[in-house]
Design an enzyme around this catalytic site. Structure first.
Site, PDB file in Angstrom:
ATOM      1  N   ARG A 108       0.871  -1.192   0.000  1.00  0.00           N
ATOM      2  CA  ARG A 108       0.000   0.000   0.000  1.00  0.00           C
ATOM      3  C   ARG A 108       0.893   1.222   0.000  1.00  0.00           C
ATOM      4  O   ARG A 108       1.797   1.338   0.833  1.00  0.00           O
ATOM      5  CB  ARG A 108      -0.901   0.046   1.232  1.00  0.00           C
ATOM      6  CG  ARG A 108      -1.486   1.455   1.456  1.00  0.00           C
ATOM      7  CD  ARG A 108      -2.513   1.549   2.539  1.00  0.00           C
ATOM      8  NE  ARG A 108      -3.764   0.945   2.120  1.00  0.00           N
ATOM      9  CZ  ARG A 108      -4.943   1.191   2.699  1.00  0.00           C
ATOM     10  NH1 ARG A 108      -5.025   2.038   3.713  1.00  0.00           N
ATOM     11  NH2 ARG A 108      -6.037   0.606   2.261  1.00  0.00           N
ATOM     12  N   HIS A 135      -7.593   0.849  -6.149  1.00  0.00           N
ATOM     13  CA  HIS A 135      -7.812   0.130  -4.887  1.00  0.00           C
ATOM     14  C   HIS A 135      -8.539  -1.189  -5.212  1.00  0.00           C
ATOM     15  O   HIS A 135      -9.716  -1.372  -4.878  1.00  0.00           O
ATOM     16  CB  HIS A 135      -8.650   1.012  -3.952  1.00  0.00           C
ATOM     17  CG  HIS A 135      -8.611   0.592  -2.521  1.00  0.00           C
ATOM     18  ND1 HIS A 135      -7.856  -0.460  -2.062  1.00  0.00           N
ATOM     19  CD2 HIS A 135      -9.256   1.086  -1.424  1.00  0.00           C
ATOM     20  CE1 HIS A 135      -8.028  -0.591  -0.756  1.00  0.00           C
ATOM     21  NE2 HIS A 135      -8.870   0.333  -0.349  1.00  0.00           N
TER      22      HIS A 135
HETATM   23  N1  NVA Z   1      -9.464   7.636  -1.343  1.00  0.00           N
HETATM   24  C1  NVA Z   1      -9.128   7.143  -0.021  1.00  0.00           C
HETATM   25  C2  NVA Z   1      -9.462   5.698   0.115  1.00  0.00           C
HETATM   26  C3  NVA Z   1      -9.235   5.128   1.484  1.00  0.00           C
HETATM   27  C4  NVA Z   1      -9.574   3.675   1.582  1.00  0.00           C
HETATM   28  C5  NVA Z   1      -7.656   7.383   0.253  1.00  0.00           C
HETATM   29  O1  NVA Z   1      -6.839   7.124  -0.641  1.00  0.00           O
HETATM   30  O2  NVA Z   1      -7.317   7.856   1.331  1.00  0.00           O
HETATM   31  N1   CP Z   2     -11.119   0.900   2.853  1.00  0.00           N
HETATM   32  C1   CP Z   2      -9.846   0.816   3.254  1.00  0.00           C
HETATM   33  O1   CP Z   2      -8.926   0.546   2.483  1.00  0.00           O
HETATM   34  O2   CP Z   2      -9.648   1.023   4.586  1.00  0.00           O
HETATM   35  P1   CP Z   2      -8.254   1.149   5.330  1.00  0.00           P
HETATM   36  O3   CP Z   2      -7.600   2.419   4.857  1.00  0.00           O
HETATM   37  O4   CP Z   2      -8.579   1.181   6.787  1.00  0.00           O
HETATM   38  O5   CP Z   2      -7.401  -0.034   4.970  1.00  0.00           O
END
Ligand code: NVA
Ligand code: CP
Length: 334
Positions: A108, A135
């Protein structure tokens, strides 16, 4: 021919066919049923996975850890500050080091090119746990949730509201185009997705019987939608100074009861989470002190309503991430 994903990376859904995507959703449903029935699925005993997080996480990290454990595997978590990655050691070197110790690597972080580079140099499967652009594990959880709610995916009309040029919205567009959904992205033009990606998705949607619509009209987007979906207005890695502009541009795309009512009582509300729907977070309270808003991309009323399936969706992150690891590490062969 039967789907076989053993050895494959899971970087973005553009790399997968509809059949492969639905295979992963089916496998996740099966693993979920087994977990609920107390049936052990620890056939991957002896394997280990590395979990690299350059951005914070609750759902994705916990999902990978619990899923790895349920599959019989060990996991090692590398936090945003606790490794050499990118600072003292290149992605290519990290990939080769970790490939010697682990059977799979989750990443990530920031640019999609980083996870692609990791996969290029790794000799084990690499899984994208969120980049700025995509994602993909979130999408599998969303598909499983939609199927649980409506009994089907094809033909579902999903309206997304808010920042439509980032990971979650763009991935919804891709997965919807692949699986025959009607995706409507409602936002200010400034936040529309990259036109090249829209064009690619429209071509895919033409093949699958789905469609992609971009609109600035939130009410039109909500009418007749099966799913109303939103995400935060400021994503991880973006500067706090941007809140003012985002609130100005995106407030009219907040998911409210009025929008839910336009969709109808059978519609569900979804959100990848975390969500700003009350003053229960420090960021939420800071935004409230500066701008006077108690709720942002979704009202508390909608978030807490019977139409909200966000916690079912969150649980499904674990079952679907388990399916991704299981399939790419050869569980189906057991
Ligand atoms: N768009 C958000 C998604 C979090 C799961 C982010 O990248 O912070
Ligand atoms: N939806 C999601 O990716 O949540 P986290 O950022 O908590 O992993």
């Amino acid at each position: 021919m039967a789907v076989n994903l053993k050895g494959r990376d899971f970087l973005k859904l553009l790399d997968f066919s509809e059949e492969e995507i639905l295979y992963l959703v089916d496998l996740a449903a099966d693993l979920k049923a087994k977990k609920k029935a107390g049936v052990l699925t620890d056939q991957l005993r002896g394997k280990n996975v590395a979990l690299i997080f350059e951005k914070t996480s609750t759902r994705t990290r916990c999902s990978f850890e619990v899923a790895a454990h349920d599959l019989g595997m060990g996991s090692t978590y590398l936090d945003p500050s606790g490794s050499q990655i990118g600072k003292k050691e290149s992605i290519a070197d990290t990939a080769r080091v970790l490939s010697g110790m682990f059977d799979g690597i989750e990443y990530r972080g920031y640019g999609q090119e980083i996870v692609e580079e990791l996969a290029k140099y790794a000799s084990v499967p690499v899984w994208n746990g969120l980049t700025n652009e995509f994602h993909p594990t979130q999408m599998l959880a969303d598909l499983l949730t939609i199927r649980e709610c409506f009994g089907r995916i094809r033909g579902i009309r999903l309206a997304y509201f808010g920042d439509a040029r980032y990971n979650t919205a763009d991935s919804l567009m891709v997965v919807g185009a692949k699986t025959g959904m009607h995706i409507v992205l409602a936002s200010d033009q400034k936040y529309f997705p990259d036109p090249a990606l829209v064009e690619e998705c429209r071509k895919l949607a033409a093949e699958s019987g789905g469609s992609i619509t971009l609109t600035e009209d939130a009410r039109e987007a909500a009418k007749g939608a099966d799913v109303l979906y939103t995400d935060v207005w400021v994503s991880m890695g973006e500067p706090a100074e941007i809140w003012e502009e985002r609130i100005r541009d995106l407030s009219r795309y907040a998911v409210t009861k009025e929008l839910m009512d336009l969709a109808g009582e059978k519609a569900v509300f979804m959100h990848c989470l975390p969500a700003f729907h009350d003053l229960g977070t420090s960021v939420g309270r800071e935004v409230y002190e500066k701008f006077g808003l108690k709720e942002l991309e979704v009202t508390d009323e909608v978030f807490e309503s019977a139409q909200s399936v966000v916690f079912q969706e969150a649980e499904n992150r674990m079952h679907t991430i388990k399916a991704v690891m299981a399939a790419t590490l050869g569980y189906e062969a057991c």
